[in-house]
Scaffold this motif. Structure first.
Motif, mmCIF file in Angstrom:
data_model
loop_
_atom_site.group_PDB
_atom_site.id
_atom_site.type_symbol
_atom_site.label_atom_id
_atom_site.label_comp_id
_atom_site.label_asym_id
_atom_site.label_seq_id
_atom_site.Cartn_x
_atom_site.Cartn_y
_atom_site.Cartn_z
ATOM 1 N N ALA A 110 18.890 -6.786 7.915
ATOM 2 C CA ALA A 110 18.627 -7.949 7.052
ATOM 3 C C ALA A 110 17.201 -8.476 7.268
ATOM 4 N N ILE A 111 16.211 -7.575 7.205
ATOM 5 C CA ILE A 111 14.811 -7.993 7.378
ATOM 6 C C ILE A 111 14.318 -8.610 6.066
ATOM 7 N N ASP A 112 13.884 -9.857 6.149
ATOM 8 C CA ASP A 112 13.446 -10.599 4.974
ATOM 9 C C ASP A 112 11.975 -10.237 4.697
ATOM 10 N N CYS A 113 11.749 -9.283 3.761
ATOM 11 C CA CYS A 113 10.361 -8.848 3.504
ATOM 12 C C CYS A 113 10.165 -8.501 2.026
ATOM 13 N N ASP A 114 10.888 -9.197 1.147
ATOM 14 C CA ASP A 114 10.708 -9.031 -0.308
ATOM 15 C C ASP A 114 10.785 -7.568 -0.738
ATOM 16 N N ALA A 115 11.670 -6.806 -0.104
ATOM 17 C CA ALA A 115 11.759 -5.369 -0.416
ATOM 18 C C ALA A 115 12.376 -5.157 -1.798
ATOM 19 N N GLU A 116 11.740 -4.295 -2.592
ATOM 20 C CA GLU A 116 12.264 -3.932 -3.916
ATOM 21 C C GLU A 116 12.150 -2.420 -4.033
ATOM 22 N N ARG A 117 13.115 -1.796 -4.740
ATOM 23 C CA ARG A 117 13.067 -0.335 -4.840
ATOM 24 C C ARG A 117 13.237 0.152 -6.283
ATOM 25 N N PRO A 118 12.282 -0.217 -7.148
ATOM 26 C CA PRO A 118 12.379 0.218 -8.548
ATOM 27 C C PRO A 118 11.833 1.624 -8.767
ATOM 28 N N GLY A 119 11.299 2.243 -7.712
ATOM 29 C CA GLY A 119 10.695 3.571 -7.848
ATOM 30 C C GLY A 119 9.178 3.496 -7.764
ATOM 31 N N GLY A 123 10.716 5.618 -4.094
ATOM 32 C CA GLY A 123 9.729 4.637 -3.641
ATOM 33 C C GLY A 123 10.054 3.203 -4.002
ATOM 34 N N GLY A 124 9.256 2.298 -3.477
ATOM 35 C CA GLY A 124 9.406 0.869 -3.767
ATOM 36 C C GLY A 124 8.272 0.101 -3.135
ATOM 37 N N HIS A 125 8.494 -1.180 -2.866
ATOM 38 C CA HIS A 125 7.426 -1.970 -2.241
ATOM 39 C C HIS A 125 7.996 -3.169 -1.503
ATOM 40 N N LEU A 126 7.122 -3.809 -0.714
ATOM 41 C CA LEU A 126 7.578 -4.913 0.141
ATOM 42 C C LEU A 126 6.383 -5.760 0.584
ATOM 43 N N GLN A 127 6.706 -6.851 1.300
ATOM 44 C CA GLN A 127 5.655 -7.703 1.886
ATOM 45 C C GLN A 127 5.402 -7.123 3.281
ATOM 46 N N PRO A 128 4.252 -6.466 3.492
ATOM 47 C CA PRO A 128 4.104 -5.675 4.710
ATOM 48 C C PRO A 128 4.066 -6.490 6.007
ATOM 49 N N LEU A 129 3.432 -7.666 5.981
ATOM 50 C CA LEU A 129 3.377 -8.441 7.236
ATOM 51 C C LEU A 129 4.780 -8.967 7.586
ATOM 52 N N SER A 130 5.546 -9.351 6.565
ATOM 53 C CA SER A 130 6.936 -9.781 6.835
ATOM 54 C C SER A 130 7.741 -8.609 7.385
ATOM 55 N N PHE A 131 7.460 -7.400 6.882
ATOM 56 C CA PHE A 131 8.177 -6.221 7.393
ATOM 57 C C PHE A 131 7.830 -5.994 8.870
ATOM 58 N N ALA A 132 6.519 -6.063 9.195
ATOM 59 C CA ALA A 132 6.107 -5.863 10.592
ATOM 60 C C ALA A 132 6.732 -6.933 11.486
ATOM 61 N N ARG A 133 6.683 -8.186 11.016
ATOM 62 C CA ARG A 133 7.262 -9.266 11.837
ATOM 63 C C ARG A 133 8.780 -9.092 11.964
ATOM 64 N N GLY A 134 9.410 -8.626 10.892
ATOM 65 C CA GLY A 134 10.865 -8.393 10.942
ATOM 66 C C GLY A 134 11.204 -7.268 11.909
ATOM 67 N N GLY A 161 8.813 -3.431 -15.159
ATOM 68 C CA GLY A 161 9.878 -2.896 -14.289
ATOM 69 C C GLY A 161 9.585 -3.101 -12.812
ATOM 70 N N ARG A 162 8.477 -3.822 -12.518
ATOM 71 C CA ARG A 162 8.087 -4.152 -11.133
ATOM 72 C C ARG A 162 7.912 -2.900 -10.260
ATOM 73 N N HIS A 163 7.415 -1.800 -10.868
ATOM 74 C CA HIS A 163 7.221 -0.567 -10.094
ATOM 75 C C HIS A 163 6.016 -0.676 -9.167
ATOM 76 N N ALA A 164 6.017 0.164 -8.142
ATOM 77 C CA ALA A 164 4.816 0.406 -7.345
ATOM 78 C C ALA A 164 4.101 1.563 -8.031
ATOM 79 N N VAL A 165 2.808 1.388 -8.341
ATOM 80 C CA VAL A 165 2.072 2.426 -9.089
ATOM 81 C C VAL A 165 0.845 2.863 -8.282
ATOM 82 N N ALA A 166 0.591 4.168 -8.261
ATOM 83 C CA ALA A 166 -0.658 4.692 -7.693
ATOM 84 C C ALA A 166 -1.199 5.757 -8.624
ATOM 85 N N GLU A 167 -2.506 6.021 -8.499
ATOM 86 C CA GLU A 167 -3.162 6.995 -9.375
ATOM 87 C C GLU A 167 -3.377 8.321 -8.653
ATOM 88 N N THR A 168 -3.571 9.375 -9.462
ATOM 89 C CA THR A 168 -3.951 10.666 -8.876
ATOM 90 C C THR A 168 -5.467 10.775 -8.717
#
Ligand SMILES: Cc1cc2nc3c(=O)[nH]c(=O)nc-3n(C[C@H](O)[C@H](O)[C@H](O)COP(=O)(O)OP(=O)(O)OC[C@H]3O[C@@H](n4cnc5c(N)ncnc54)[C@H](O)[C@@H]3O)c2cc1C
Length: 429
Positions: A114-123, A177-188, A273-280
């Motif tokens: 139950a780590i509170d770090c705004d985790a979302e997994r839309p791909g 894939g997905g995304h999260l709040q990284p500092l909250s993840f580290a602290r969690g 869709g709140r996706h995490a996007v990266a380029e090639t």
């Protein structure tokens, strides 16, 4: 050491209490570096019944783990066939299986504890230009598809619906894939490791590691710890603590910028869709929305902008090219951090000496992979088989000239990327 000002520093969950090390102590394992890699290692070792102490120079998440773009990307920038070729028929399948499960390990751990770090997994959406980008995405869709991953193919029109821009001619969506709040993840991770029995000390920079009897003595300016095992997780922030470790990676400064929260009109079209996007693209950008609907974009510096705090103007310009609706939007944050690059873009798991291991070189893909490497380091300490090969330390050839090489790469990447964009546009006209 104070955390740099950033969106994550402002919006993270509160830190756990991690007082500086004082006095003499003993532990089964001492972990140096309190980012995702060190904290995941500490958590998994504590769950395996080991007494673990983490020593972090700043606070947990002070390094790249608390500054990154927050994207949990599947895999590396390599195709499964390239991975099998690199690691061979015996080791290749285990490495691929590890890569396939890395996002699951991170998101399952977040759920389980139950780590509170705004985790979302839309791909994770990977969007491209040019023949190289297209070949890579075609290979990804085909090869991961053959391994059972349901990767979707997108063209300019379907991508417009998916992520709200027709800037890219082709893309794929990988559901892992997905995304999260990284500092909250580290602290969690730190809080969870502590709850499982690990001890975490901030403001405790390790200045020396010496052999002591059958084990090791690690010292800071306030205290010392004797331990059977040492695990070094300092990634791009590695210094001269262990001979040549910092020469096993090339530190590269990269930047992130974030707007104020988007208004309803912009939100209707930008990343619906709140996706995490990266380029090639070679000089790639990546973007997502945060919990409060800020647009967050990251990318490398440019030729005149290779040091922190640096400027993020180039990221803001690119963001407006991709999403013209961002014109006039106010930008609230900009910050930088160090990514550890290796020549072949794969991370390393080193045995540095008897009972001394290190993992580093995450090449800008550490959110899921460092969490996974915590399980690999745990197995290495426990003397179990690992999926990644455990290797002796490997120095990047001509390390002293590599920073120049990166500068040259940035210069040529921009040109090659512009040619790719032009070629793709011409081919589709
Ligand atoms: C700007 C930026 C954007 C990024 N974006 C993404 C992204 O969107 N997705 C993704 O997957 N990856 C991303 N990355 C990469 C990812 O952040 C890293 O791969 C990952 O955080 C590395 O974690 P780590 O624990 O190995 O190292 P770090 O988090 O860097 O931790 C190393 C720690 O070691 C400590 N340390 C160093 N020397 C000592 C010492 N002598 N004693 C004690 N402590 C010491 C440092 O203080 C530091 O906190 C990004 C990186 C940056 C910089």
């Amino acid at each position: 050491m104070k955390l740099p000002d950033s969106l994550w520093a402002t919006s993270a969950t509160p830190p756990a209490d991690t007082p500086a090390l004082t006095g003499k102590h003993g532990a089964d394992v001492v972990v140096i570096g309190g980012g995702f890699t060190g904290l995941s290692t500490a958590l998994h070792l504590a769950e395996a019944g080991k007494s673990v102490m983490v020593l972090e120079a700043g606070e947990p998440g002070w390094g790249a783990s608390g500054r990154n773009g927050g994207q949990a990307n599947p895999g590396w920038r390599m195709l499964p066939s390239e991975i099998t070729q690199k690691y061979g028929r015996n080791r290749g399948p285990a490495v691929l299986d590890m890569l396939n499960k890395a996002c699951d390990v991170a998101f399952d751990l977040i759920d389980r504890h139950a780590i509170d770090c705004d985790a979302e997994r839309p791909g994770f959406v990977h969007a491209g230009f040019g023949q190289t980008g297209k070949a890579f995405l075609d290979g990804w869709i085909r090869e991961w598809g053959e391994l059972g991953v349901k990767v979707e193919r997108h063209d300019r029109a379907s991508l417009k619906t998916l992520i709200g821009t027709d800037f890219y001619p082709f893309a794929m969506r990988d559901p892992r894939g997905g995304h999260l709040q990284p500092l909250s993840f580290a602290r969690g991770l730190a809080r969870t490791a502590i709850s499982k029995g690990a001890t975490v000390h901030g403001n405790s920079k390790v200045d020396a590691i010496h052999e002591a009897g059958a084990g090791w003595r690690v010292t800071t300016d306030g205290g010392e710890v004797e331990a059977e095992h040492v695990v070094i997780c300092t990634n791009a922030y590695s210094d001269t603590l262990w001979p040549n470790l910092r020469k096993s990676v090339i530190p590269v400064t990269t930047f992130v910028a974030a707007t104020k929260p988007l208004d309803t009109d912009r939100l209707a079209t930008i990343l619906p869709g709140r996706h995490a996007v990266a380029e090639t693209r070679r000089a790639l950008h990546y973007f997502k929305l945060d919990r409060d609907n800020r647009f967050v974009i990251g990318g490398r510096g440019n030729l005149t902008n290779l040091k922190e705090p640096g400027s993020t103007e180039h990221l803001k310009r690119t963001a407006r090219e991709i999403f013209p609706a961002l014109e006039g939007m106010e930008w609230e944050y900009g910050w930088g951090g160090q990514v550890a690059v290796t020549p072949d873009h794969t991370p390393r798991l080193f045995k540095l000496a008897n009972n001394v291991h290190a993992a580093l070189g995450f090449n800008g893909r550490g959110v899921a992979m460092c969490t996974m490497f915590g399980t690999q380091l745990t197995r290495a300490v426990l003397g179990e088989d690992t999926d990644m090969p455990i290797e002796p330390i490997d120095i990047v050839p001509n390390h002293a000239f590599r920073q120049l090489g990166i500068t040259w790469h940035l210069a040529t990447s921009g040109l090659l990327d512009r040619r790719d964009v032009a070629d793709t546009t011409a081919a589709l006209a």
